[in-house]
Design a protein around this motif. Structure first.
Motif, PDB file in Angstrom:
ATOM      1  N   GLN A  67      11.459 -11.055   8.406  1.00 54.57           N
ATOM      2  CA  GLN A  67      11.088  -9.919   7.515  1.00 54.57           C
ATOM      3  C   GLN A  67      11.260  -8.775   8.070  1.00 54.57           C
ATOM      4  N   LYS A  68      11.970  -7.703   7.721  1.00 56.54           N
ATOM      5  CA  LYS A  68      12.361  -6.279   8.399  1.00 56.54           C
ATOM      6  C   LYS A  68      11.161  -5.413   8.638  1.00 56.54           C
ATOM      7  N   LYS A  69      10.262  -5.312   7.422  1.00 55.59           N
ATOM      8  CA  LYS A  69       9.414  -4.267   7.653  1.00 55.59           C
ATOM      9  C   LYS A  69       7.752  -5.235   7.204  1.00 55.59           C
ATOM     10  N   ILE A  70       6.973  -5.009   7.993  1.00 56.97           N
ATOM     11  CA  ILE A  70       5.638  -5.623   8.138  1.00 56.97           C
ATOM     12  C   ILE A  70       4.600  -4.634   8.142  1.00 56.97           C
ATOM     13  N   TYR A  71       3.636  -4.587   6.992  1.00 58.09           N
ATOM     14  CA  TYR A  71       2.493  -3.585   7.023  1.00 58.09           C
ATOM     15  C   TYR A  71       1.303  -4.191   7.902  1.00 58.09           C
ATOM     16  N   THR A  72       0.684  -3.359   8.237  1.00 57.46           N
ATOM     17  CA  THR A  72      -0.647  -3.557   8.866  1.00 57.46           C
ATOM     18  C   THR A  72      -1.518  -2.624   8.292  1.00 57.46           C
ATOM     19  N   LEU A  73      -2.896  -3.214   8.563  1.00 58.54           N
ATOM     20  CA  LEU A  73      -4.221  -2.318   8.110  1.00 58.54           C
ATOM     21  C   LEU A  73      -3.922  -1.009   8.430  1.00 58.54           C
ATOM     22  N   THR A  74      -3.480  -0.318   9.292  1.00 54.06           N
ATOM     23  CA  THR A  74      -3.446   1.066   9.572  1.00 54.06           C
ATOM     24  C   THR A  74      -2.338   1.546   8.617  1.00 54.06           C
ATOM     25  N   ASP A  75      -1.717   0.789   7.793  1.00 52.93           N
ATOM     26  CA  ASP A  75      -0.962   1.491   6.712  1.00 52.93           C
ATOM     27  C   ASP A  75      -1.575   1.776   5.396  1.00 52.93           C
ATOM     28  N   ILE A  76      -2.761   1.079   5.275  1.00 49.95           N
ATOM     29  CA  ILE A  76      -3.689   1.390   3.869  1.00 49.95           C
ATOM     30  C   ILE A  76      -4.889   2.059   4.258  1.00 49.95           C
ATOM     31  N   LYS A  77      -5.558   2.442   3.042  1.00 48.41           N
ATOM     32  CA  LYS A  77      -6.779   3.452   3.249  1.00 48.41           C
ATOM     33  C   LYS A  77      -8.095   2.482   2.987  1.00 48.41           C
ATOM     34  N   VAL A  78      -8.415   2.038   4.042  1.00 44.42           N
ATOM     35  CA  VAL A  78      -9.839   1.187   4.013  1.00 44.42           C
ATOM     36  C   VAL A  78     -10.761   2.000   4.172  1.00 44.42           C
ATOM     37  N   ILE A  79     -11.941   1.740   3.084  1.00 46.99           N
ATOM     38  CA  ILE A  79     -12.931   2.392   3.086  1.00 46.99           C
ATOM     39  C   ILE A  79     -14.235   1.429   3.515  1.00 46.99           C
ATOM     40  N   GLN A  80     -15.084   2.154   3.932  1.00 43.31           N
ATOM     41  CA  GLN A  80     -16.444   1.154   4.270  1.00 43.31           C
ATOM     42  C   GLN A  80     -17.384   1.156   3.158  1.00 43.31           C
ATOM     43  N   ASP A  81     -16.880   0.922   1.885  1.00 46.46           N
ATOM     44  CA  ASP A  81     -17.716   0.773   0.902  1.00 46.46           C
ATOM     45  C   ASP A  81     -17.623  -0.421   0.205  1.00 46.46           C
ATOM     46  N   ASN A  82     -18.340  -1.542   0.114  1.00 48.05           N
ATOM     47  CA  ASN A  82     -17.990  -2.782  -0.445  1.00 48.05           C
ATOM     48  C   ASN A  82     -18.938  -3.254  -1.569  1.00 48.05           C
ATOM     49  N   SER A  83     -19.535  -2.044  -2.341  1.00 47.39           N
ATOM     50  CA  SER A  83     -20.170  -2.226  -3.419  1.00 47.39           C
ATOM     51  C   SER A  83     -19.597  -2.757  -4.487  1.00 47.39           C
ATOM     52  N   VAL A  84     -20.136  -2.938  -5.543  1.00 49.77           N
ATOM     53  CA  VAL A  84     -19.642  -3.336  -6.763  1.00 49.77           C
ATOM     54  C   VAL A  84     -18.821  -2.413  -7.443  1.00 49.77           C
ATOM     55  N   THR A  85     -19.307  -1.101  -7.315  1.00 50.68           N
ATOM     56  CA  THR A  85     -18.688   0.066  -8.083  1.00 50.68           C
ATOM     57  C   THR A  85     -17.318   0.279  -7.351  1.00 50.68           C
ATOM     58  N   ALA A  86     -17.199   0.147  -5.976  1.00 51.03           N
ATOM     59  CA  ALA A  86     -16.168   0.347  -5.202  1.00 51.03           C
ATOM     60  C   ALA A  86     -15.098  -0.648  -5.625  1.00 51.03           C
ATOM     61  N   VAL A  87     -15.552  -1.782  -5.661  1.00 50.27           N
ATOM     62  CA  VAL A  87     -14.577  -2.923  -6.142  1.00 50.27           C
ATOM     63  C   VAL A  87     -14.135  -2.909  -7.366  1.00 50.27           C
ATOM     64  N   LYS A  88     -14.924  -2.374  -8.343  1.00 47.48           N
ATOM     65  CA  LYS A  88     -14.611  -2.174  -9.681  1.00 47.48           C
ATOM     66  C   LYS A  88     -13.522  -1.014  -9.749  1.00 47.48           C
ATOM     67  N   THR A  89     -13.865  -0.082  -8.916  1.00 47.19           N
ATOM     68  CA  THR A  89     -12.651   1.148  -8.838  1.00 47.19           C
ATOM     69  C   THR A  89     -11.342   0.649  -8.388  1.00 47.19           C
ATOM     70  N   TYR A  90     -11.452  -0.212  -7.375  1.00 45.09           N
ATOM     71  CA  TYR A  90     -10.119  -0.746  -6.540  1.00 45.09           C
ATOM     72  C   TYR A  90      -9.361  -1.743  -7.659  1.00 45.09           C
ATOM     73  N   ASN A  91     -10.167  -2.419  -8.380  1.00 44.43           N
ATOM     74  CA  ASN A  91      -9.688  -3.247  -9.330  1.00 44.43           C
ATOM     75  C   ASN A  91      -8.811  -2.602 -10.423  1.00 44.43           C
ATOM     76  N   SER A  92      -9.935  -1.683 -10.835  1.00 49.08           N
ATOM     77  CA  SER A  92      -9.090  -0.855 -11.894  1.00 49.08           C
ATOM     78  C   SER A  92      -7.660  -0.079 -11.516  1.00 49.08           C
ATOM     79  N   THR A  93      -7.882   0.441 -10.136  1.00 47.55           N
ATOM     80  CA  THR A  93      -6.468   0.985  -9.769  1.00 47.55           C
ATOM     81  C   THR A  93      -5.429   0.222  -9.531  1.00 47.55           C
TER      82      THR A  93
END
Length: 214
Positions: A67-93
């Motif tokens: 595989q030529k391109k491998i992404y890591t966690l530093t390539d995404i926007k990780v937030i310190q919020d695991n609430s149901v509201t945050a997960v709902k927003t993530y799922n909708s997005t």
């Protein structure tokens, strides 16, 4: 496969004057392949066992493309919020990202049209993979920009990488006319990559649903 050997011979002839930096994987292999065969033929060492080893070398190149391109966690926007509201927003997005880049074409149908029989292919059909590659890259781009709850980050990046692998897989297949070894690697690994991508989707969706139902 006779068609592949013929393609290697043609590639060897067309690219004999190229510098090493301009060589495709097929160019490099064909140089090594025919140089080895010529040398062994001259010494009388080209027996069945040696021929089998050469064939195995070709098979390995076909079966194990990197595989030529491998992404890591530093390539995404990780937030310190695991609430149901945050997960709902993530799922909708995530739903919005997929809706923006719908994949309408069927890759297997395209490949079936491409492979006419064991010795004949229709190269022009591979252009139909381009919209799928573009749509997949669009999904990846969208997934890299959204806020991802920390608890879903590992599964999210795994899905991104499986999409990237899928995209590279299709791009490799499109190289059949110029780099058949890479293309054959793409074809031989396609079903496995599809299964891995499906598994990544199922695992991520399962984790999201578990968060939403608790």
């Amino acid at each position: 496969d006779i068609s592949v050997i013929n393609k290697l011979k043609a590639t060897q002839g067309e690219n004999s004057a190229l510098g090493e930096e301009n060589l495709t994987e097929t160019d490099k292999f064909s140089r090594e392949f025919f140089s080895t065969v010529a040398a062994l033929s001259q010494t009388g060492s080209l027996d069945q066992a040696t021929a089998d080893k050469i064939s195995a070398s070709l098979a390995e190149k076909v079966q194990n493309p990197a595989q030529k391109k491998i992404y890591t966690l530093t390539d995404i926007k990780v937030i310190q919020d695991n609430s149901v509201t945050a997960v709902k927003t993530y799922n909708s997005t995530m739903d919005n990202v997929h809706s923006k880049y719908p994949v309408k074409e069927n890759v297997m149908e395209i490949l079936q049209k491409f492979i006419i029989d064991e010795n004949n292919v229709d190269i022009s059909v591979l252009e139909e993979l381009t919209p799928i590659i573009q749509q997949t890259q669009g999904v990846i781009s969208g997934m890299l920009k959204i806020d991802v709850p920390e608890s879903l980050a590992a599964l999210h990046i795994n899905y991104v990488n499986e999409l990237q692998k899928f995209s590279e897989n299709l791009s490799a297949i499109q190289l059949f006319d110029t780099d058949p070894i890479v293309a054959l690697g793409g074809i031989s690994n396609f079903e496995e990559n599809i299964d891995l991508m499906k598994s990544a989707v199922i695992e991520l969706d399962g984790a999201v649903q578990e968060k939403l139902n608790n």
